[in-house]
Design a protein around this motif. Structure first.
Motif, PDB file in Angstrom:
ATOM      1  N   ALA A   1       0.819  -1.220   0.000  1.00 45.05           N
ATOM      2  CA  ALA A   1       0.000   0.000   0.000  1.00 45.05           C
ATOM      3  C   ALA A   1       0.853   1.271   0.000  1.00 45.05           C
ATOM      4  CB  ALA A   1      -0.945  -0.002   1.202  1.00 45.05           C
ATOM      5  N   LEU A   2       1.870   1.310   0.862  1.00 42.45           N
ATOM      6  CA  LEU A   2       2.684   2.528   0.979  1.00 42.45           C
ATOM      7  C   LEU A   2       4.114   2.302   0.469  1.00 42.45           C
ATOM      8  CD1 LEU A   2       1.496   3.760   4.516  1.00 42.45           C
ATOM      9  CD2 LEU A   2       0.757   4.591   2.270  1.00 42.45           C
ATOM     10  N   ALA A   3       4.289   1.283  -0.362  1.00 37.19           N
ATOM     11  CA  ALA A   3       5.648   0.894  -0.761  1.00 37.19           C
ATOM     12  C   ALA A   3       6.339   1.933  -1.647  1.00 37.19           C
ATOM     13  CB  ALA A   3       5.619  -0.461  -1.466  1.00 37.19           C
ATOM     14  N   CYS A   4       5.558   2.839  -2.247  1.00 32.04           N
ATOM     15  CA  CYS A   4       6.165   3.878  -3.100  1.00 32.04           C
ATOM     16  C   CYS A   4       6.478   5.153  -2.319  1.00 32.04           C
ATOM     17  CB  CYS A   4       5.224   4.217  -4.252  1.00 32.04           C
ATOM     18  SG  CYS A   4       4.940   2.840  -5.382  1.00 32.04           S
ATOM     19  N   TYR A   5       6.105   5.207  -1.031  1.00 30.70           N
ATOM     20  CA  TYR A   5       6.184   6.458  -0.280  1.00 30.70           C
ATOM     21  C   TYR A   5       7.086   6.330   0.940  1.00 30.70           C
ATOM     22  CZ  TYR A   5       2.427   7.591  -3.390  1.00 30.70           C
ATOM     23  OH  TYR A   5       1.706   7.809  -4.535  1.00 30.70           O
ATOM     24  N   ASP A   6       7.852   7.363   1.150  1.00 28.44           N
ATOM     25  CA  ASP A   6       8.721   7.444   2.318  1.00 28.44           C
ATOM     26  C   ASP A   6       7.964   8.235   3.380  1.00 28.44           C
ATOM     27  OD1 ASP A   6      10.782   7.484   4.074  1.00 28.44           O
ATOM     28  OD2 ASP A   6      12.121   8.735   2.858  1.00 28.44           O
ATOM     29  N   VAL A   7       7.206   7.508   4.203  1.00 29.95           N
ATOM     30  CA  VAL A   7       6.334   8.155   5.199  1.00 29.95           C
ATOM     31  C   VAL A   7       6.840   7.790   6.586  1.00 29.95           C
ATOM     32  CG1 VAL A   7       3.952   8.448   5.969  1.00 29.95           C
ATOM     33  CG2 VAL A   7       4.410   7.775   3.612  1.00 29.95           C
ATOM     34  N   PRO A   8       7.126   8.784   7.430  1.00 26.57           N
ATOM     35  CA  PRO A   8       7.707   8.468   8.733  1.00 26.57           C
ATOM     36  C   PRO A   8       6.713   7.880   9.739  1.00 26.57           C
ATOM     37  CG  PRO A   8       7.448  10.848   8.467  1.00 26.57           C
ATOM     38  CD  PRO A   8       7.078  10.231   7.152  1.00 26.57           C
ATOM     39  N   ASN A   9       5.440   8.209   9.577  1.00 26.13           N
ATOM     40  CA  ASN A   9       4.452   7.749  10.567  1.00 26.13           C
ATOM     41  C   ASN A   9       3.260   7.123   9.853  1.00 26.13           C
ATOM     42  OD1 ASN A   9       5.701   9.277  12.974  1.00 26.13           O
ATOM     43  ND2 ASN A   9       5.363  10.891  11.453  1.00 26.13           N
TER      44      ASN A   9
ATOM     45  N   ALA B   1       9.076  10.231  -2.722  1.00 26.44           N
ATOM     46  CA  ALA B   1       9.420   8.950  -3.329  1.00 26.44           C
ATOM     47  C   ALA B   1      10.430   8.163  -2.505  1.00 26.44           C
ATOM     48  CB  ALA B   1       9.973   9.179  -4.730  1.00 26.44           C
ATOM     49  N   VAL B   2      10.254   6.829  -2.528  1.00 28.28           N
ATOM     50  CA  VAL B   2      11.288   5.952  -1.977  1.00 28.28           C
ATOM     51  C   VAL B   2      12.453   5.910  -2.967  1.00 28.28           C
ATOM     52  CG1 VAL B   2       9.727   4.538  -0.611  1.00 28.28           C
ATOM     53  CG2 VAL B   2      10.146   3.918  -2.997  1.00 28.28           C
ATOM     54  N   ARG B   3      13.652   5.785  -2.443  1.00 29.71           N
ATOM     55  CA  ARG B   3      14.865   5.744  -3.246  1.00 29.71           C
ATOM     56  C   ARG B   3      15.782   4.670  -2.680  1.00 29.71           C
ATOM     57  NH1 ARG B   3      13.092  11.010  -3.425  1.00 29.71           N
ATOM     58  NH2 ARG B   3      13.603  12.174  -5.303  1.00 29.71           N
ATOM     59  N   ASP B   4      16.894   4.429  -3.331  1.00 31.71           N
ATOM     60  CA  ASP B   4      17.890   3.518  -2.773  1.00 31.71           C
ATOM     61  C   ASP B   4      18.242   3.991  -1.368  1.00 31.71           C
ATOM     62  OD1 ASP B   4      17.841   2.101  -5.070  1.00 31.71           O
ATOM     63  OD2 ASP B   4      19.869   2.606  -5.725  1.00 31.71           O
ATOM     64  N   GLY B   5      18.192   3.068  -0.418  1.00 28.55           N
ATOM     65  CA  GLY B   5      18.514   3.424   0.962  1.00 28.55           C
ATOM     66  C   GLY B   5      17.290   3.708   1.818  1.00 28.55           C
TER      67      GLY B   5
ATOM     68  N   ALA C   1      -1.069   7.559 -11.673  1.00 21.10           N
ATOM     69  CA  ALA C   1      -1.023   6.663 -10.520  1.00 21.10           C
ATOM     70  C   ALA C   1       0.244   5.823 -10.614  1.00 21.10           C
ATOM     71  CB  ALA C   1      -2.251   5.761 -10.454  1.00 21.10           C
ATOM     72  N   VAL C   2       0.725   5.378  -9.448  1.00 19.03           N
ATOM     73  CA  VAL C   2       1.950   4.582  -9.404  1.00 19.03           C
ATOM     74  C   VAL C   2       1.645   3.239  -8.756  1.00 19.03           C
ATOM     75  CG1 VAL C   2       3.357   6.665  -9.283  1.00 19.03           C
ATOM     76  CG2 VAL C   2       2.740   5.468  -7.162  1.00 19.03           C
ATOM     77  N   GLY C   3       2.563   2.306  -8.945  1.00 20.36           N
ATOM     78  CA  GLY C   3       2.347   0.991  -8.356  1.00 20.36           C
ATOM     79  C   GLY C   3       3.664   0.268  -8.124  1.00 20.36           C
ATOM     80  N   PHE C   4       3.588  -0.693  -7.206  1.00 24.76           N
ATOM     81  CA  PHE C   4       4.772  -1.442  -6.765  1.00 24.76           C
ATOM     82  C   PHE C   4       4.451  -2.915  -6.721  1.00 24.76           C
ATOM     83  CE2 PHE C   4       6.330  -3.814  -3.145  1.00 24.76           C
ATOM     84  CZ  PHE C   4       7.709  -3.686  -3.225  1.00 24.76           C
ATOM     85  N   TRP C   5       5.433  -3.735  -7.077  1.00 21.22           N
ATOM     86  CA  TRP C   5       5.316  -5.165  -6.757  1.00 21.22           C
ATOM     87  C   TRP C   5       6.693  -5.698  -6.389  1.00 21.22           C
ATOM     88  CZ3 TRP C   5       1.806  -7.948  -4.791  1.00 21.22           C
ATOM     89  CH2 TRP C   5       1.904  -9.351  -4.765  1.00 21.22           C
ATOM     90  N   PHE C   6       6.694  -6.656  -5.445  1.00 16.53           N
ATOM     91  CA  PHE C   6       7.948  -7.181  -4.886  1.00 16.53           C
ATOM     92  C   PHE C   6       8.798  -7.875  -5.953  1.00 16.53           C
ATOM     93  CE2 PHE C   6       4.316  -7.836  -2.072  1.00 16.53           C
ATOM     94  CZ  PHE C   6       4.659  -7.110  -0.965  1.00 16.53           C
ATOM     95  N   ASN C   7       8.159  -8.755  -6.708  1.00 14.95           N
ATOM     96  CA  ASN C   7       8.824  -9.749  -7.563  1.00 14.95           C
ATOM     97  C   ASN C   7       9.598 -10.713  -6.659  1.00 14.95           C
ATOM     98  OD1 ASN C   7       7.868  -8.370  -9.850  1.00 14.95           O
ATOM     99  ND2 ASN C   7       9.669  -7.033  -9.784  1.00 14.95           N
TER     100      ASN C   7
END
Lengths: 288, 762
Positions: free
Chosen positions: B352-360, B413-417, B457-463
């Motif tokens: 759900a939140l895998a694309c976002y760098d959310v602290p809380n 956005a989430v990034r490397d690290g 819209a954006v989306g994420f999958w683990f693979n």
């Protein structure tokens, strides 16, 4: 276990005799019948293929009008230049049935006698004031197209009766028609509502004659005389179109089902009637 | 990309990977020669058919099959009594775990029918007609029970209970009463309540999605033959012949190696063929009758008894600072699991939140059983549903902040690290590059027409990776056969052949890729989780490398030089010692002499592949709405995706386009419609409206290549990401076109028109 026989008579009389037997079903294109057979919704004991009867397939011009063999496929209708010029709405209705592949088989008679309220081939025929020639055990008769469906899946045809051909009247100058339907998908779908409009114009562009037929908003296709009357004498001004839509909507008695609510169907019928009228008007040479 | 790794090979050095050769499965498919599940037949086979429950929830009081058994031509009848009553046991089957007992009870109802269409008996007969007659002679006495369909109704304290033994897991304390809630998932980071209190802008919404089916073209089909010595064969269409073997062995209580499963060509699966329905029944009928038994589902059975994915109710809330920094998120997901636990709500919580760098944030998910078919995996299971809610809310947040929707996503956005919301720390991800690809696209700048709107819209999958086996066998003429255990559902034969050809240094036309039966190759997890090109491809490359090591040793022997003086380059062994003055030895030459140098040249490698790289997609959709009918048309669509490296770019583009097409159908028209008795009213493609070709514009795919350094050619899984963003991309475009947010799918004409009316009424 059930048995199934197949007969392909070459004379109308032979066909009428065979069809009079209980458990007999007529076959034209088969695009409804075969699906029903496979799903088990129908289990006839005899299938009478009508396509070998002389005149059952093909289009001929007669006295300025057209005679369409009852089993003529949508694809053949769509390639007939004269018919397209005179009755583009009838052709576009027939051509909306199924897909390109289905069009190679699907016929107007099959579409009419399957008696679905949503049949795409029927409203424009009704608006065109088309008639059908019916053959039965007691001979031939001619009847208006709208008299054939009696309710979902039911026709007024007597045992042994079948449709041999459709007759479309001669066209005066400045006349045309149109059919529109709404489906959630662009094809391979069943109309939520449909509207056929047939117009004849005076030289000054006012409407001399108008017929409006609606599909999928009642147990059978409706010929809405009040909707046609709302256009006569007008040039399809906005008020005339609003009156047309209101009259069309007033005539609707739809059900709510998985394909649409009664309220939605009614509303869309008005929108489609209005839009189809504008297309028919422009095709007839009218300028709004 | 890590500098210490030699891999993946730089793009300029590649000869085969990244090109677009003719697909190896193409000719068979376009000529009709490809043999799908229903194409296989055995001499003397019987027709197997299933009797299904006419009730959504009923106690099976008794089954009297005596009249069916007495029918001439009816050769066998089986019910739950013919299968072992299994204990609860979790099996790891590939993309998701399955409970063995639930699997068995779904294949054949025992004691209770839990949905309309649930199998209660099966027959085998000499013809389809006799089988139908036999089914009609089975008398089942039911005690009809109250049923529950909707997820929130199933969660209510007074809801009809499906399973008396089901107690909610994941709570602080074990509850004292059974419930339809099988599990609560919970993931908390930071202090979301405090962050919401401190936010400048808060948006929230409640979102609803209906169950939807995978909609594969080919219905489930199989033939099973049980021999007198207890060994059996199954031919079937599935996403994994080893999965079919394991599940059948467990459900029937036989040795795994006694069953051989041969995979048919597969006519689509999309996750829906990661389990079994017919195969155990066909085996039991074959055992009982002594004949091979063929079973083929009708489309109606496919709708009534297989798939779908979950319907849902979701609540999402975001809090942000004026500058667009998202500080807080709350996501609550309630998913229908169908008759047995196991909705994809866990994966939905993780993505759900895998694309976002959310602290809380607080993410809560509920896996809820109800009286509909047990859900099956569907392409990125759970992720599109969660993304519909989250991406709709993010779109509203961008509007509330008057920010460009891509700029808002870039800012957060989430990034490397970045530590992902679901735990790990991202490495080698290509998300911001993918956002940039859409931001810089011509489409993003193109003007819109009247009644049109644009959505992002954006989306994420683990693979995933996992267990795979591959063999590379060199023929005497130097051509190669690559054998794997993974059904080819998305072009894996092409990618296997290409990676083998690239590694061996030979033309791809000289490599024949094969998918083998369970007796002819080592174990492989099923084709799912976007794992095959990554994991099985890795096994193929390692097998090819083993072959190369062998070839080098043979060349060294022929040349009488030390092995380290031989290099493999361009399909040839090259002697590095200039004094030896040896002409290169081609693969053909070495293959022709294999008998003299140690025998056949072949290698098989079995691995548990690690290091799969997650995938990100960014989609851009333009819709046009008819304000008088509510009809919505997608008029332009561009999908960008980080694919690692595209092995066969045409296939990868096809995966992206296919995912978008399915997602658009989900957004606009697809839904299960149930009547008051819990019976599906639209079990056919006429009224279950998947899009047809004319419903869609050309779908443009932009492949962004941020290679995965843990794969020899940089591959990341690509098949699932593309279905994650479209639901919200379409919904956001419609919001743009109309000014109205419609938070419930599908966005069908009546619903859109009603929303437009509501907006006018103010």
């Amino acid at each position: 276990m059930s048995q199934l026989a197949y007969l392909a008579p070459s004379s109308p009389e032979e066909a009428a005799k065979a069809l009079a037997a209980s458990g007999a079903r007529p076959l034209s294109g088969g695009t409804d019948l075969l699906v029903q057979l496979r799903s088990g919704r129908t289990s006839p004991s005899l299938i009478v293929d009508l396509k070998r009867i002389a005149g059952a397939v093909g289009i001929r011009e007669e006295a300025g009008g057209f005679v369409i063999g009852a089993s003529t496929s949508g694809a053949v209708l769509g390639e007939h230049a004269g018919l397209l010029r005179a009755w583009p709405g009838v052709v576009e209705g027939a051509n909306l049935i199924g897909s390109t592949q289905v069009q190679g088989r699907a016929s107007l008679a099959g579409n009419l006698c399957n008696a679905s309220p949503a049949a795409d081939g029927v409203p424009a025929l009704v608006a065109a004031r088309a008639t059908c020639v019916i053959v039965g055990p007691n001979g031939r008769r001619e009847a208006p197209v709208e008299s054939i469906p009696a309710g979902p899946g039911k026709t007024s045809l007597a045992p042994g009766e079948f449709i041999l051909e459709f007759r479309l009247p001669a066209r005066p100058p400045r006349a045309s028609d149109a059919y529109l339907r709404l489906t959630p998908r662009t094809e391979m779908d069943i109309a939520v509502a449909g509207a056929g409009v047939n117009l004849v114009l005076h030289e000054d562009g006012t409407v001399a004659e108008a017929h409006v037929a609606l599909g999928a908003v009642a147990p059978t296709v409706l010929h809405v005389e009040a909707a046609g009357a709302a256009l006569v004498g007008t040039r399809l001004e906005d008020e005339a179109l609003a009156a047309l839509a209101a009259a069309a909507q007033a005539a609707c008695k739809p059900i709510s089902d998985k394909r649409g609510t009664a309220e939605y169907r009614t509303r869309i019928a008005g929108v489609l009637a209005r839009r189809a009228a504008v297309i028919a008007y422009q095709r007839a040479g009218g300028q709004r | 990309m890590s500098e210490t790794l030699e891999r993946p090979a730089a793009k300029a050095d590649l000869q085969v990977v990244g090109t677009r050769p003719i697909r190896p499965d193409g000719a068979d498919k376009v000529t009709g020669r490809a043999a799908y599940g229903a194409d296989f037949n055995m001499p003397g086979q019987l027709v197997g058919k299933v009797l299904r429950s006419p009730h959504a929830h009923a106690r099976i009081v008794s089954i009297d099959a005596s009249k069916a058994k007495a029918l001439p031509g009816a050769k066998a009848v089986v019910t739950a009594a013919d299968f072992p009553d299994l204990a609860s046991e979790v099996l790891e089957g590939g993309e998701q775990a399955s409970n063995l007992r639930d699997l068995s009870l779904n294949v054949m109802a025992r004691g209770k029918a839990l949905y309309h269409g649930h199998a209660v008996a099966a027959v085998a007969a000499i013809s389809s007609e006799v089988a139908d007659e036999a089914l009609s002679r089975i008398k089942v006495t039911y005690e009809v029970l109250p049923h529950v369909t909707e997820v929130e109704a199933a969660m209510a304290p007074d809801a009809p209970l499906l399973h008396d033994h089901l107690f909610t897991e994941g709570l602080e304390a074990r509850p004292d009463k059974p419930s339809n809630v099988a599990r609560r998932h919970r993931n908390l980071r930071g202090d979301p309540e405090a962050a919401f209190a401190d936010a400048d802008v808060v948006v929230e919404g409640r979102y609803v999605t209906p169950p939807v089916h995978q909609g594969y073209i080919e219905p489930q089909a199989c033939v099973a033959a049980w021999a007198e010595d207890g060994r059996c064969d199954v031919w079937s269409s599935s996403q994994g012949q080893f999965m079919v073997r394991t599940y059948c062995a467990k459900v029937l209580g036989v040795e795994i190696s006694d069953i051989r499963v041969t995979p048919a060509e597969i006519g689509g699966g999309f996750g829906g063929k990661t389990t079994v329905y017919l195969e155990p029944l066909a085996l039991a009928l074959s055992r009982a009758s002594g004949h091979p038994v063929k079973m083929v589902m009708t489309r109606e059975e496919v709708f009534r008894a297989t798939g779908p994915t979950s319907g849902s109710v979701m609540n999402v809330r975001f809090g942000a600072k004026k500058d667009g920094t998202i500080t807080a998120a709350e996501v609550e997901l309630k998913f229908q699991a169908g008759a047995f636990p196991g909705s994809p709500v866990g994966a939905a919580c993780m993505t759900a939140l895998a694309c976002y760098d959310v602290p809380n944030f607080l993410i809560t998910g509920y896996d809820v059983v109800n009286n509909t078919p047990k859900v099956a995996a569907y392409r990125a299971p759970g992720a599109p549903i969660a993304a519909f809610a989250v991406e709709s809310a993010i779109d509203d947040l961008a509007r509330a902040l008057s920010m460009d929707p891509i700029a808002l996503r870039e800012k957060n956005a989430v990034r490397d690290g970045t530590k992902a919301s679901y735990g790990p720390t991202y490495q080698n991800i290509g998300y911001v590059e993918t956002l940039a690809a859409i931001r810089d696209s011509e489409h993003y700048k193109a003007p819109l027409g009247p009644n049109q709107g644009r959505g992002v819209a954006v989306g994420f999958w683990f693979n995933v990776g996992g267990e795979s086996t591959a063999a590379v066998n060199i023929a005497e003429d130097g051509s190669a056969v690559v054998v794997t255990g993974n059904p080819d559902i998305g072009g894996s034969r092409a990618s296997m052949a290409m990676m083998a050809a690239e590694t061996l240094g030979i033309p791809v036309e000289r490599v024949r890729p094969m998918v083998a039966d369970t007796a002819s190759i080592g174990y492989s997890m099923l084709t799912g989780g976007s794992r095959t090109t990554f994991a099985t491809g890795m096994a193929v490359v390692q097998a090819a490398e083993k072959v190369i090591a062998d070839l080098k040793a043979r060349a060294a022997k022929l040349w009488d030089v030390p092995a380290d003086q031989v290099e493999w380059r361009g399909g040839e062994a090259i002697c590095l010692d200039p004094k030896a003055d040896k002409k290169p030895l081609t693969l053909e030459t070495l293959a022709a002499q294999s008998a003299r140098t140690g025998g056949p040249i072949a290698a098989q490698v079995s691995i548990n592949a690690q290091g799969a790289g997650p995938g990100f997609g960014v989609h851009l959709c333009d819709v046009e709405v008819d304000p008088e009918t509510g009809q919505v048309s997608v008029v332009r669509y561009t999908a960008a995706q980080d694919v690692g490296r595209a092995i066969h770019p045409s296939y990868v583009e096809g995966q992206v386009q296919g995912g978008v097409a399915q997602g658009v159908g989900w957004a606009l028209n697809e839904e299960y419609i149930f009547d008051a008795q819990g019976q599906m009213e639209n079990p056919g493609f006429l009224d279950y409206r998947m899009p047809v070709a004319s419903d869609l514009p050309m779908l443009d795919a932009i492949l962004v290549e941020v290679p995965n350094p843990r794969h020899p050619y940089g591959a990341k899984g690509v098949g699932e990401v593309p279905i994650v963003p479209p639901l919200a991309a379409v919904a956001n475009a419609l919001r743009g076109a109309t000014g109205v947010r419609i938070p419930a799918l599908p966005l069908s004409p009546p619903k859109v028109l009603a929303a437009l009316d509501g907006a006018k009424a103010g």
